[in-house]
Motif scaffolding. Structure first.
Motif, PDB file in Angstrom:
ATOM      1  N   HIS A  79     -45.114  19.971   3.549  1.00  0.00           N
ATOM      2  CA  HIS A  79     -45.851  19.457   4.781  1.00  0.00           C
ATOM      3  C   HIS A  79     -45.578  18.045   5.375  1.00  0.00           C
ATOM      4  CE1 HIS A  79     -48.975  17.096   3.211  1.00  0.00           C
ATOM      5  NE2 HIS A  79     -49.389  18.273   2.439  1.00  0.00           N
ATOM      6  N   TRP A  80     -46.031  17.502   6.516  1.00  0.00           N
ATOM      7  CA  TRP A  80     -45.767  16.318   6.808  1.00  0.00           C
ATOM      8  C   TRP A  80     -46.698  15.323   5.899  1.00  0.00           C
ATOM      9  CZ3 TRP A  80     -41.936  14.725   9.982  1.00  0.00           C
ATOM     10  CH2 TRP A  80     -41.457  15.617  11.064  1.00  0.00           C
ATOM     11  N   HIS A  81     -46.169  14.308   5.442  1.00  0.00           N
ATOM     12  CA  HIS A  81     -46.925  13.497   4.835  1.00  0.00           C
ATOM     13  C   HIS A  81     -46.188  11.940   4.509  1.00  0.00           C
ATOM     14  CE1 HIS A  81     -44.020  14.997   1.966  1.00  0.00           C
ATOM     15  NE2 HIS A  81     -43.951  13.634   1.227  1.00  0.00           N
ATOM     16  N   PHE A  82     -47.124  10.938   4.261  1.00  0.00           N
ATOM     17  CA  PHE A  82     -46.524   9.599   3.806  1.00  0.00           C
ATOM     18  C   PHE A  82     -46.555   9.587   2.445  1.00  0.00           C
ATOM     19  CE2 PHE A  82     -48.819   8.740   7.968  1.00  0.00           C
ATOM     20  CZ  PHE A  82     -47.656   8.405   8.579  1.00  0.00           C
ATOM     21  N   ASP A  83     -45.478   9.009   1.621  1.00  0.00           N
ATOM     22  CA  ASP A  83     -45.273   8.685   0.311  1.00  0.00           C
ATOM     23  C   ASP A  83     -46.436   7.740  -0.003  1.00  0.00           C
ATOM     24  OD1 ASP A  83     -43.537  10.529  -0.081  1.00  0.00           O
ATOM     25  OD2 ASP A  83     -41.878   9.006  -0.008  1.00  0.00           O
ATOM     26  N   GLN A  84     -47.026   7.641  -1.316  1.00  0.00           N
ATOM     27  CA  GLN A  84     -47.570   6.733  -1.908  1.00  0.00           C
ATOM     28  C   GLN A  84     -46.803   5.731  -2.766  1.00  0.00           C
ATOM     29  OE1 GLN A  84     -50.478   9.200  -3.734  1.00  0.00           O
ATOM     30  NE2 GLN A  84     -51.908   8.728  -2.068  1.00  0.00           N
ATOM     31  N   THR A  85     -45.531   5.519  -2.714  1.00  0.00           N
ATOM     32  CA  THR A  85     -44.542   4.903  -3.184  1.00  0.00           C
ATOM     33  C   THR A  85     -43.723   4.090  -2.217  1.00  0.00           C
ATOM     34  OG1 THR A  85     -42.979   6.669  -3.687  1.00  0.00           O
ATOM     35  CG2 THR A  85     -44.671   6.151  -5.494  1.00  0.00           C
ATOM     36  N   ASP A  86     -43.006   2.993  -2.724  1.00  0.00           N
ATOM     37  CA  ASP A  86     -42.267   2.376  -1.641  1.00  0.00           C
ATOM     38  C   ASP A  86     -41.271   2.936  -1.336  1.00  0.00           C
ATOM     39  OD1 ASP A  86     -44.259   0.313  -1.283  1.00  0.00           O
ATOM     40  OD2 ASP A  86     -43.408  -0.909  -3.081  1.00  0.00           O
ATOM     41  N   PHE A  87     -40.425   3.625  -2.366  1.00  0.00           N
ATOM     42  CA  PHE A  87     -39.094   4.257  -1.946  1.00  0.00           C
ATOM     43  C   PHE A  87     -38.921   5.647  -2.963  1.00  0.00           C
ATOM     44  CE2 PHE A  87     -38.384   1.256  -5.476  1.00  0.00           C
ATOM     45  CZ  PHE A  87     -37.588   1.813  -6.229  1.00  0.00           C
ATOM     46  N   ASP A 113     -50.537  -1.459  11.782  1.00  0.00           N
ATOM     47  CA  ASP A 113     -50.859  -0.525  12.898  1.00  0.00           C
ATOM     48  C   ASP A 113     -50.759   0.862  12.237  1.00  0.00           C
ATOM     49  OD1 ASP A 113     -51.423   0.849  15.031  1.00  0.00           O
ATOM     50  OD2 ASP A 113     -49.632   0.245  16.095  1.00  0.00           O
ATOM     51  N   GLU A 114     -51.963   1.827  12.038  1.00  0.00           N
ATOM     52  CA  GLU A 114     -51.626   2.973  11.704  1.00  0.00           C
ATOM     53  C   GLU A 114     -51.106   4.057  12.665  1.00  0.00           C
ATOM     54  OE1 GLU A 114     -51.893   4.603   8.922  1.00  0.00           O
ATOM     55  OE2 GLU A 114     -53.144   3.232   7.631  1.00  0.00           O
ATOM     56  N   ASN A 115     -51.067   3.724  14.002  1.00  0.00           N
ATOM     57  CA  ASN A 115     -50.411   4.218  14.838  1.00  0.00           C
ATOM     58  C   ASN A 115     -50.826   6.028  14.973  1.00  0.00           C
ATOM     59  OD1 ASN A 115     -48.776   4.846  17.068  1.00  0.00           O
ATOM     60  ND2 ASN A 115     -46.815   4.731  15.976  1.00  0.00           N
ATOM     61  N   TYR A 116     -52.139   6.070  14.935  1.00  0.00           N
ATOM     62  CA  TYR A 116     -52.632   7.362  14.731  1.00  0.00           C
ATOM     63  C   TYR A 116     -52.424   8.269  15.775  1.00  0.00           C
ATOM     64  CZ  TYR A 116     -55.720   5.885  10.771  1.00  0.00           C
ATOM     65  OH  TYR A 116     -56.061   5.364   9.700  1.00  0.00           O
ATOM     66  N   GLN A 117     -52.471   7.893  17.128  1.00  0.00           N
ATOM     67  CA  GLN A 117     -51.947   8.849  18.257  1.00  0.00           C
ATOM     68  C   GLN A 117     -50.557   9.401  18.338  1.00  0.00           C
ATOM     69  OE1 GLN A 117     -54.006  10.033  20.537  1.00  0.00           O
ATOM     70  NE2 GLN A 117     -55.385   8.860  19.438  1.00  0.00           N
ATOM     71  N   HIS A 118     -49.659   8.335  17.606  1.00  0.00           N
ATOM     72  CA  HIS A 118     -48.292   8.912  17.435  1.00  0.00           C
ATOM     73  C   HIS A 118     -48.108  10.028  16.258  1.00  0.00           C
ATOM     74  CE1 HIS A 118     -43.693   7.947  17.276  1.00  0.00           C
ATOM     75  NE2 HIS A 118     -43.902   9.054  17.480  1.00  0.00           N
ATOM     76  N   VAL A 119     -48.877   9.634  15.191  1.00  0.00           N
ATOM     77  CA  VAL A 119     -48.955  10.600  14.067  1.00  0.00           C
ATOM     78  C   VAL A 119     -49.452  11.877  14.577  1.00  0.00           C
ATOM     79  CG1 VAL A 119     -49.972  10.809  11.641  1.00  0.00           C
ATOM     80  CG2 VAL A 119     -48.835   8.642  12.481  1.00  0.00           C
ATOM     81  N   LYS A 120     -50.594  12.033  15.210  1.00  0.00           N
ATOM     82  CA  LYS A 120     -51.071  13.175  15.470  1.00  0.00           C
ATOM     83  C   LYS A 120     -50.239  13.854  16.358  1.00  0.00           C
ATOM     84  CE  LYS A 120     -55.346  14.982  17.995  1.00  0.00           C
ATOM     85  NZ  LYS A 120     -56.646  14.664  18.598  1.00  0.00           N
ATOM     86  N   ARG A 121     -49.294  13.360  17.170  1.00  0.00           N
ATOM     87  CA  ARG A 121     -48.582  14.184  18.086  1.00  0.00           C
ATOM     88  C   ARG A 121     -47.342  14.931  16.985  1.00  0.00           C
ATOM     89  NH1 ARG A 121     -48.445   9.747  21.524  1.00  0.00           N
ATOM     90  NH2 ARG A 121     -46.578   9.060  20.789  1.00  0.00           N
ATOM     91  N   VAL A 122     -46.905  14.115  16.106  1.00  0.00           N
ATOM     92  CA  VAL A 122     -45.797  14.646  15.255  1.00  0.00           C
ATOM     93  C   VAL A 122     -46.742  15.862  14.493  1.00  0.00           C
ATOM     94  CG1 VAL A 122     -44.764  14.242  13.041  1.00  0.00           C
ATOM     95  CG2 VAL A 122     -44.818  12.310  14.943  1.00  0.00           C
ATOM     96  N   LEU A 123     -47.890  15.540  13.974  1.00  0.00           N
ATOM     97  CA  LEU A 123     -48.651  16.773  13.206  1.00  0.00           C
ATOM     98  C   LEU A 123     -48.802  18.000  14.232  1.00  0.00           C
ATOM     99  CD1 LEU A 123     -51.177  14.508  11.286  1.00  0.00           C
ATOM    100  CD2 LEU A 123     -48.826  15.486  10.334  1.00  0.00           C
ATOM    101  N   GLY A 177     -46.843  19.010  16.401  1.00  0.00           N
ATOM    102  CA  GLY A 177     -45.491  19.487  16.933  1.00  0.00           C
ATOM    103  C   GLY A 177     -45.252  18.972  18.322  1.00  0.00           C
ATOM    104  N   SER A 178     -45.721  18.044  18.994  1.00  0.00           N
ATOM    105  CA  SER A 178     -45.448  17.800  20.279  1.00  0.00           C
ATOM    106  C   SER A 178     -44.921  16.573  20.343  1.00  0.00           C
ATOM    107  CB  SER A 178     -46.784  17.872  20.974  1.00  0.00           C
ATOM    108  OG  SER A 178     -47.784  16.816  20.356  1.00  0.00           O
ATOM    109  N   ASP A 179     -43.785  16.093  19.709  1.00  0.00           N
ATOM    110  CA  ASP A 179     -43.313  14.786  19.511  1.00  0.00           C
ATOM    111  C   ASP A 179     -41.828  15.102  19.485  1.00  0.00           C
ATOM    112  OD1 ASP A 179     -43.904  11.682  19.265  1.00  0.00           O
ATOM    113  OD2 ASP A 179     -42.405  12.250  17.906  1.00  0.00           O
ATOM    114  N   ASP A 180     -41.014  14.023  20.301  1.00  0.00           N
ATOM    115  CA  ASP A 180     -39.518  14.227  20.158  1.00  0.00           C
ATOM    116  C   ASP A 180     -38.897  13.165  19.625  1.00  0.00           C
ATOM    117  OD1 ASP A 180     -39.896  11.977  21.794  1.00  0.00           O
ATOM    118  OD2 ASP A 180     -38.967  13.126  23.668  1.00  0.00           O
ATOM    119  N   SER A 181     -39.515  12.400  18.504  1.00  0.00           N
ATOM    120  CA  SER A 181     -38.892  11.316  17.927  1.00  0.00           C
ATOM    121  C   SER A 181     -38.557  11.657  16.437  1.00  0.00           C
ATOM    122  CB  SER A 181     -39.806  10.113  17.806  1.00  0.00           C
ATOM    123  OG  SER A 181     -41.222  10.539  17.124  1.00  0.00           O
ATOM    124  N   VAL A 182     -38.579  13.179  16.144  1.00  0.00           N
ATOM    125  CA  VAL A 182     -38.347  13.451  14.670  1.00  0.00           C
ATOM    126  C   VAL A 182     -36.849  13.347  14.667  1.00  0.00           C
ATOM    127  CG1 VAL A 182     -38.389  15.615  13.273  1.00  0.00           C
ATOM    128  CG2 VAL A 182     -40.350  14.830  14.467  1.00  0.00           C
TER     129      VAL A 182
END
Length: 267
Positions: free
Chosen positions: A157-165, A191-201, A203-208
């Motif tokens: 699923h969509w996620h952020f890593d907890q490591t740098d690379f 900036d956590e940019n929650y609104q953009h993250v929410k759109r991705v989660l 499925g309503s974002d075209d920056s993927v």
């Protein structure tokens, strides 16, 4: 050069990593840094030769019965959400993940993939490509080297890593699905940019950005600030991706909770 040596697995004409002081190697590492600065990812297609891919796929198939398959539901932030967040907050949006993993201690000493991971010139090149003064292999007996084995219906699923690379090498694509998708540098420390993250989660974002599976590609990915996923697998062919774990400090290990979740055991 020995036909089964780690160096023989890499297309050294295209990727001259043995002499990092050479002009060709410096050009290559600059290319990697430019990609990482621009998008948080660096793709090196054809890093492994076709013959190497064939050998490593055969090895992976021989080991695949050992893979521990786990399934879980979680958030993109890989943490238990605070109850104070609103129900529609991105930190409280759950999704499903399922994957099979072959752990480091399951690779025999003769394994070509293990020998490649333990080969100093590869670690030195990755350090230079990431502009790290020095890298160390993980000290984790399970997590240092993994082979992700994903079959029909499995996905990340969509996620952020907890490591740098993260360093990965694509070995085999599934019949359908299994693409790596990410949104470059969607958040920052400021900036956590929650609104953009929410759109991705939702499925309503075209920056993927979609990265199709091309066997032999080495991918350097800075996933702490770039949300990412692997699309659902379909078909009988398992998707095989090697995950090589390094850190900028020695002695890095996974905690016991993560070990139990990912490998079904702890050390």
């Amino acid at each position: 050069m020995e036909t089964d040596s780690p160096a023989s697995l890499i297309d050294l004409e295209r990727y001259p990593i043995l002499d990092l002081a050479s002009a060709a190697a410096r050009k290559l590492t600059r290319h990697c840094l430019e990609q990482l600065d621009r998008s948080g990812a660096c793709e090196l297609p054809g890093f492994l030769t076709p013959q190497a891919v064939e050998l490593l796929v055969r090895e992976g198939d021989q080991l695949s019965a050992l893979a521990y398959h786990s399934a879980a539901t979680g958030t993109a932030y890989l943490e238990i959400p605070d109850a104070s967040w609103p129900e529609d907050h991105p930190r409280k949006i759950f999704d499903h993940t399922s994957v099979g993993v072959i752990a480091y201690d399951q690779f025999p000493a003769t394994s070509l993939l293990r020998r490649l991971y333990e080969w100093e010139p590869l670690m030195d090149f990755i350090g230079a490509a990431l502009s790290k003064e020095r890298l160390y292999r993980y000290a984790d007996p399970f997590g240092a080297l993994n082979l992700a084995v994903m079959g029909d219906g499995e996905r990340l699923h969509w996620h952020f890593d907890q490591t740098d690379f993260v360093t990965s090498i694509a070995l085999r694509a599934a019949d359908r699905g299994g693409d790596f998708e990410y949104v470059p540098l969607i958040r920052s420390a400021a900036d956590e940019n929650y609104q953009h993250v929410k759109r991705v989660l939702l499925g309503s974002d075209d920056s993927v950005v979609r990265v199709p599976m091309h066997p032999g590609t080495l991918l350097l990915f800075e996933g702490r600030n770039s949300i990412h996923r692997v699309t659902p697998i379909a078909g009988r062919t398992t998707r095989l991706v090697a995950l090589l774990a390094y850190d900028t400090k020695p002695g890095t290990r996974s905690n016991k909770l993560l070990q139990r979740a990912r490998y079904g055991r702890e050390a």
